[in-house]
Scaffold this motif. Structure first.
Motif, PDB file in Angstrom:
ATOM      1  N   ILE A   1       0.813  -1.223   0.000  1.00  0.00           N
ATOM      2  CA  ILE A   1       0.000   0.000   0.000  1.00  0.00           C
ATOM      3  C   ILE A   1       0.847   1.274   0.000  1.00  0.00           C
ATOM      4  N   ASN A   2       2.121   1.149   0.369  1.00  0.00           N
ATOM      5  CA  ASN A   2       3.013   2.313   0.368  1.00  0.00           C
ATOM      6  C   ASN A   2       3.942   2.319  -0.848  1.00  0.00           C
ATOM      7  N   LEU A   3       3.478   1.699  -1.929  1.00  0.00           N
ATOM      8  CA  LEU A   3       4.282   1.585  -3.145  1.00  0.00           C
ATOM      9  C   LEU A   3       4.774   2.943  -3.636  1.00  0.00           C
ATOM     10  N   LYS A   4       6.087   3.021  -3.869  1.00  0.00           N
ATOM     11  CA  LYS A   4       6.694   4.234  -4.410  1.00  0.00           C
ATOM     12  C   LYS A   4       6.850   4.097  -5.939  1.00  0.00           C
ATOM     13  N   LEU A   5       6.910   5.235  -6.606  1.00  0.00           N
ATOM     14  CA  LEU A   5       7.045   5.252  -8.064  1.00  0.00           C
ATOM     15  C   LEU A   5       8.262   4.464  -8.523  1.00  0.00           C
ATOM     16  N   GLU A   6       9.408   4.692  -7.868  1.00  0.00           N
ATOM     17  CA  GLU A   6      10.650   4.027  -8.273  1.00  0.00           C
ATOM     18  C   GLU A   6      10.567   2.514  -8.060  1.00  0.00           C
TER      19      GLU A   6
ATOM     20  N   GLU B   1      19.875   2.076 -10.797  1.00  0.00           N
ATOM     21  CA  GLU B   1      21.013   1.173 -10.713  1.00  0.00           C
ATOM     22  C   GLU B   1      20.774   0.006  -9.769  1.00  0.00           C
ATOM     23  N   GLU B   2      19.853   0.155  -8.816  1.00  0.00           N
ATOM     24  CA  GLU B   2      19.546  -0.942  -7.908  1.00  0.00           C
ATOM     25  C   GLU B   2      18.121  -0.817  -7.396  1.00  0.00           C
ATOM     26  N   ASN B   3      17.615  -1.909  -6.864  1.00  0.00           N
ATOM     27  CA  ASN B   3      16.257  -1.943  -6.340  1.00  0.00           C
ATOM     28  C   ASN B   3      16.091  -0.901  -5.240  1.00  0.00           C
ATOM     29  N   PRO B   4      15.200   0.091  -5.431  1.00  0.00           N
ATOM     30  CA  PRO B   4      15.028   1.125  -4.409  1.00  0.00           C
ATOM     31  C   PRO B   4      14.488   0.588  -3.095  1.00  0.00           C
TER      32      PRO B   4
END
Length: 242
Positions: free
Chosen positions: A185-190, A207-210
């Motif tokens: 539910i707190n999904l960020k755009l990145e 470059e890496e998984n945020p």
């Protein structure tokens, strides 16, 4: 202050000792103009023409130029086609269930299609739509569409929403079903960008998984808790044997 380029005996002595920099030679404007004209002459006239102008001027070129023109024309045509594809997308479009096959399954060859099945009464679906709208502008070469789930699948359960499918050449390349798989539910755009990049839908510059830092903290916490429990268990066993 004395001009270091001035022609004096003293300046020449200072230059010999490296105290003054070498004298700047005056630029020959005629020589510069000749070099510029020579450079311009090396550019083939057809390299400045549009495709329509090339067609009109074909009779003015020799056989060697015509072969080069054909290669050049093909290159320009491919660039134009690539540009048209990019200009075709760039937004999150709404489609209905009866458009699904044409817009998604039978979409353009080698074009990735991201479709979000949603219900507007579910907050997570609205969040995903917001993120996909931004990603559609960032990645115009990828096709982004959304559809109200009831128009595509009858009696689809709310627990399966949001649902994101990634298609390419008629095949499903990736899928995210439900809140957890879509990122929470707190999904960020990145984070959504990274998920879509992992299944090949977009070419991200991340470059890496945020979310890697959060995952690392969670794993570390679980590991520490496990070690703590093992230690307590071992202590308890020792107490029981006494």
């Amino acid at each position: 202050m004395q001009d270091p380029n001035e022609d004096t005996e003293w300046n020449e002595i200072l230059r010999d000792f490296g105290i003054l920099p070498p004298k700047e030679e005056p630029k020959d404007e005629i020589e510069e103009m000749v070099l510029r004209l020579q450079k311009e002459a090396m550019v083939k006239p057809y390299e400045k023409m549009t495709l329509a102008q090339l067609k009109e001027a074909e009779d003015e070129f020799d056989e060697e130029d015509l072969r080069a023109i054909e290669i050049y024309r093909e290159k320009r045509l491919q660039e134009w086609k690539a540009l048209k594809i990019k200009q075709k997308f760039g937004e999150l479009r709404e489609i209905s269930g009866n458009q699904y096959v044409n817009e998604v399954t039978n979409a353009e060859k080698d074009v990735s299609v991201i479709i979000h099945l949603y219900r507007s009464s579910i907050p997570m679906c609205l969040l995903v739509n917001q993120h996909l709208s931004l990603l559609a502008r960032k990645f115009p070469e990828t096709k982004f569409v959304k559809a109200i789930v009831n128009s595509c699948i009858q009696h689809y359960h709310d627990n399966c929403l949001p649902t994101i499918f990634v298609y390419k050449n008629g095949q499903i390349e990736g899928k995210f079903i439900g809140i957890i798989e879509c990122g929470g539910i707190n999904l960020k755009l990145e984070e959504l960008e990274w998920k879509l990049a992992e299944v090949g839908a977009i070419q991200t510059d991340l470059e890496e998984n945020p979310k890697k830092g959060i995952v690392d903290v969670m794993v570390s916490s679980i590991r520490n808790t496990s070690l703590y429990d093992d230690t307590n268990s071992s202590s308890s066993d020792n107490d029981d044997t006494k």
